[in-house]
Design a protein around this motif. Structure first.
Motif, PDB file in Angstrom:
ATOM      1  N   LEU A  41       0.843  -1.189   0.000  1.00 14.12           N
ATOM      2  CA  LEU A  41       0.000   0.000   0.000  1.00 14.12           C
ATOM      3  C   LEU A  41       0.874   1.232   0.000  1.00 14.12           C
ATOM      4  CD1 LEU A  41      -2.876  -0.752   2.574  1.00 14.12           C
ATOM      5  CD2 LEU A  41      -3.116  -0.500   0.104  1.00 14.12           C
ATOM      6  N   SER A  42       0.463   2.229  -0.750  1.00 11.52           N
ATOM      7  CA  SER A  42       1.162   3.512  -0.730  1.00 11.52           C
ATOM      8  C   SER A  42       0.844   4.233   0.580  1.00 11.52           C
ATOM      9  CB  SER A  42       0.732   4.357  -1.928  1.00 11.52           C
ATOM     10  OG  SER A  42      -0.649   4.697  -1.817  1.00 11.52           O
ATOM     11  N   PRO A  43       1.658   5.224   0.963  1.00 12.81           N
ATOM     12  CA  PRO A  43       1.356   5.976   2.196  1.00 12.81           C
ATOM     13  C   PRO A  43      -0.042   6.575   2.204  1.00 12.81           C
ATOM     14  CG  PRO A  43       3.577   6.457   1.466  1.00 12.81           C
ATOM     15  CD  PRO A  43       2.948   5.630   0.383  1.00 12.81           C
ATOM     16  N   VAL A  44      -0.493   7.095   1.051  1.00 13.77           N
ATOM     17  CA  VAL A  44      -1.847   7.661   0.986  1.00 13.77           C
ATOM     18  C   VAL A  44      -2.890   6.596   1.247  1.00 13.77           C
ATOM     19  CG1 VAL A  44      -3.534   8.765  -0.519  1.00 13.77           C
ATOM     20  CG2 VAL A  44      -1.162   9.519  -0.569  1.00 13.77           C
ATOM     21  N   ASP A  45      -2.720   5.422   0.639  1.00 13.02           N
ATOM     22  CA  ASP A  45      -3.685   4.340   0.834  1.00 13.02           C
ATOM     23  C   ASP A  45      -3.682   3.822   2.260  1.00 13.02           C
ATOM     24  OD1 ASP A  45      -4.510   4.500  -1.779  1.00 13.02           O
ATOM     25  OD2 ASP A  45      -3.095   2.994  -2.496  1.00 13.02           O
ATOM     26  N   MET A  46      -2.519   3.821   2.913  1.00 12.64           N
ATOM     27  CA  MET A  46      -2.458   3.425   4.323  1.00 12.64           C
ATOM     28  C   MET A  46      -3.332   4.335   5.182  1.00 12.64           C
ATOM     29  SD  MET A  46       1.543   2.576   5.040  1.00 12.64           S
ATOM     30  CE  MET A  46       2.456   1.401   4.055  1.00 12.64           C
ATOM     31  N   ILE A  47      -3.161   5.645   4.971  1.00 14.35           N
ATOM     32  CA  ILE A  47      -3.937   6.602   5.760  1.00 14.35           C
ATOM     33  C   ILE A  47      -5.427   6.469   5.468  1.00 14.35           C
ATOM     34  CG2 ILE A  47      -4.291   9.048   6.258  1.00 14.35           C
ATOM     35  CD1 ILE A  47      -1.385   9.533   5.517  1.00 14.35           C
ATOM     36  N   LEU A  48      -5.778   6.350   4.197  1.00 18.11           N
ATOM     37  CA  LEU A  48      -7.182   6.229   3.820  1.00 18.11           C
ATOM     38  C   LEU A  48      -7.801   4.959   4.391  1.00 18.11           C
ATOM     39  CD1 LEU A  48      -7.098   7.404   0.082  1.00 18.11           C
ATOM     40  CD2 LEU A  48      -7.843   8.696   2.083  1.00 18.11           C
ATOM     41  N   SER A  49      -7.040   3.867   4.384  1.00 20.15           N
ATOM     42  CA  SER A  49      -7.560   2.606   4.914  1.00 20.15           C
ATOM     43  C   SER A  49      -7.875   2.715   6.397  1.00 20.15           C
ATOM     44  CB  SER A  49      -6.545   1.474   4.670  1.00 20.15           C
ATOM     45  OG  SER A  49      -6.282   1.309   3.298  1.00 20.15           O
ATOM     46  N   LEU A  50      -6.943   3.282   7.157  1.00 20.84           N
ATOM     47  CA  LEU A  50      -7.185   3.423   8.595  1.00 20.84           C
ATOM     48  C   LEU A  50      -8.283   4.440   8.884  1.00 20.84           C
ATOM     49  CD1 LEU A  50      -3.596   3.199  10.113  1.00 20.84           C
ATOM     50  CD2 LEU A  50      -5.448   1.556  10.294  1.00 20.84           C
ATOM     51  N   LEU A  51      -8.375   5.484   8.074  1.00 20.16           N
ATOM     52  CA  LEU A  51      -9.484   6.432   8.229  1.00 20.16           C
ATOM     53  C   LEU A  51     -10.823   5.726   8.097  1.00 20.16           C
ATOM     54  CD1 LEU A  51      -8.622   9.790   6.401  1.00 20.16           C
ATOM     55  CD2 LEU A  51      -9.468   9.522   8.726  1.00 20.16           C
ATOM     56  N   GLY A  52     -10.953   4.907   7.054  1.00 21.68           N
ATOM     57  CA  GLY A  52     -12.203   4.174   6.866  1.00 21.68           C
ATOM     58  C   GLY A  52     -12.471   3.179   7.976  1.00 21.68           C
ATOM     59  N   LEU A  53     -11.415   2.485   8.435  1.00 20.42           N
ATOM     60  CA  LEU A  53     -11.590   1.470   9.476  1.00 20.42           C
ATOM     61  C   LEU A  53     -12.007   2.076  10.809  1.00 20.42           C
ATOM     62  CD1 LEU A  53      -8.560  -0.912   8.782  1.00 20.42           C
ATOM     63  CD2 LEU A  53     -10.998  -1.405   8.457  1.00 20.42           C
ATOM     64  N   PHE A  54     -11.500   3.256  11.144  1.00 25.39           N
ATOM     65  CA  PHE A  54     -11.841   3.878  12.421  1.00 25.39           C
ATOM     66  C   PHE A  54     -13.147   4.657  12.343  1.00 25.39           C
ATOM     67  CE2 PHE A  54      -7.678   2.709  13.761  1.00 25.39           C
ATOM     68  CZ  PHE A  54      -7.684   2.759  15.141  1.00 25.39           C
ATOM     69  N   ARG A  55     -13.422   5.256  11.199  1.00 23.48           N
ATOM     70  CA  ARG A  55     -14.641   6.059  11.100  1.00 23.48           C
ATOM     71  C   ARG A  55     -15.901   5.207  10.985  1.00 23.48           C
ATOM     72  NH1 ARG A  55     -12.835  10.996   7.039  1.00 23.48           N
ATOM     73  NH2 ARG A  55     -11.934  12.349   8.648  1.00 23.48           N
ATOM     74  N   PHE A  56     -15.783   4.023  10.420  1.00 20.70           N
ATOM     75  CA  PHE A  56     -16.964   3.167  10.281  1.00 20.70           C
ATOM     76  C   PHE A  56     -17.552   2.813  11.647  1.00 20.70           C
ATOM     77  CE2 PHE A  56     -19.314  -0.744   9.706  1.00 20.70           C
ATOM     78  CZ  PHE A  56     -20.030  -0.516   8.540  1.00 20.70           C
ATOM     79  N   PRO A  57     -16.780   2.261  12.595  1.00 18.86           N
ATOM     80  CA  PRO A  57     -17.367   2.010  13.923  1.00 18.86           C
ATOM     81  C   PRO A  57     -17.685   3.288  14.691  1.00 18.86           C
ATOM     82  CG  PRO A  57     -15.029   1.515  13.938  1.00 18.86           C
ATOM     83  CD  PRO A  57     -15.400   1.764  12.507  1.00 18.86           C
ATOM     84  N   PHE A  58     -16.957   4.390  14.393  1.00 21.70           N
ATOM     85  CA  PHE A  58     -17.262   5.650  15.067  1.00 21.70           C
ATOM     86  C   PHE A  58     -18.678   6.113  14.734  1.00 21.70           C
ATOM     87  CE2 PHE A  58     -17.331  10.344  14.900  1.00 21.70           C
ATOM     88  CZ  PHE A  58     -17.140  10.608  16.251  1.00 21.70           C
ATOM     89  N   HIS A  59     -19.093   5.957  13.469  1.00 26.86           N
ATOM     90  CA  HIS A  59     -20.451   6.309  13.099  1.00 26.86           C
ATOM     91  C   HIS A  59     -21.466   5.441  13.839  1.00 26.86           C
ATOM     92  CE1 HIS A  59     -18.688   8.314   9.452  1.00 26.86           C
ATOM     93  NE2 HIS A  59     -19.624   9.167   9.775  1.00 26.86           N
ATOM     94  N   ALA A  60     -21.148   4.157  14.001  1.00 26.35           N
ATOM     95  CA  ALA A  60     -22.059   3.265  14.723  1.00 26.35           C
ATOM     96  C   ALA A  60     -22.207   3.700  16.184  1.00 26.35           C
ATOM     97  CB  ALA A  60     -21.555   1.830  14.634  1.00 26.35           C
TER      98      ALA A  60
END
Length: 303
Positions: A41-60
């Motif tokens: 994964l590129s650095p940008v994709d790393m950040i985007l992946s973790l953003l999605g992983l943390f924000r998904f349960p945060f919305h719940a």
């Protein structure tokens, strides 16, 4: 019973939450599939992946807190329920703010034009530091969440507002000072990523302003287009980020003064969800890979 305005805001919150969960889930899934294929994964994709992983349960977690605040107010007054949801909120929200800040710094070092040796050195080294910065953000979040929850337990035993009104002795003043210190530590974790994001955005805006081709040539080159695309994303996200930060301050102030107002809380929840959902949509449309996959998905659903 909730008022008509509170019900309207709650329905809007549900729509925003579903949009955010779909957007952030889509970002995480696309990057996971890409990693599964290429094993990198590129650095940008790393950040985007973790953003999605943390924000998904945060919305719940956020929609559950909103439901309790609107329909089951008495339940949220229980100390164990409050501590549990507050811990989840802090642990999921703080890394998301840091990830967004690192993303803005990464845009800055990749796109901005600067000949300063320190910036050139940062431009070379920052992409390699991204995994460690992401890990450090999660560890920092775990530590600050532990401190904040410990402070919440202590804060439940003191009411500084009543101490000011009813007590004039030294013990009341000392209790109030201790409480104020814990409120300060409650806001501090969100302040640092805001500063990082703010200065990286200002630096990128300055770089765009100084770009000679933007003023001298009517034809825009690739570098200027990259500047403009990044600025569009950062400018939109900056408005959402500042709104989120202001709401966090308002929420802490209301808790400090023991103000319980359901309609203010539901508006605050809408602003917080709009921040993370809006940023997910911006990232999807500004990232070529995510945009291409979203168009492909929409075409597949249409067929």
């Amino acid at each position: 019973m909730p008022t008509l305005f509170e019900l309207f805001c709650f329905i809007l919150l549900v729509i925003e939450t579903l949009t955010g969960m779909v957007g952030n889930g889509f970002i995480a899934i696309v990057n996971y599939i890409d990693w599964h294929r290429s094993r990198k994964l590129s650095p940008v994709d790393m950040i985007l992946s973790l953003l999605g992983l943390f924000r998904f349960p945060f919305h719940a977690v956020l929609i559950q807190v909103a439901i309790i605040n609107v329909f089951f107010v008495d339940t949220f007054q229980k100390m164990n329920v409050y501590i549990a949801y507050n811990a989840l909120w802090l642990f999921l929200n703080t890394p998301s703010l840091w990830f967004a800040a690192w993303l803005s710094v990464l845009y800055c070092v990749k796109i901005a034009n600067c000949s300063h040796p320190l910036f050139l050195q940062m431009k070379r080294r920052f992409p390699g530091l991204v995994p460690w910065l992401l890990l450090g953000s999660v560890v920092f979040s775990a530590i600050t969440t532990t401190v904040a929850i410990t402070g919440s337990i202590i804060l439940s035993k003191c009411n500084p507002f009543e101490s000011h009104l009813n007590n004039k002795n030294d013990s009341a003043i000392n209790t109030t000072s201790s409480c104020n210190i814990f409120y300060f530590f409650y806001l501090l974790p969100n302040f640092f990523p805001f500063v990082v994001f703010f200065f990286s955005s200002i630096f990128l805006l300055t770089s765009l302003w100084r770009h000679k081709n933007l003023q001298q040539n009517s034809v825009r080159d690739v570098s200027t287009e990259a500047h403009l695309n990044a600025i569009k994303a950062l400018a939109s996200f900056c408005i959402l980020y500042i709104s989120h930060f202001c709401v966090e301050i308002l929420d802490t102030f209301m808790f400090w003064r023991d103000i319980k107002c359901a309609w203010i809380y539901i508006i605050a929840f809408n602003v917080i969800v709009a921040y993370s959902s809006g940023h997910a949509i911006i990232l999807i449309f500004m990232n070529p890979k995510l945009k291409q996959e979203s168009v492909r998905l929409l075409h597949w659903l249409k067929c």
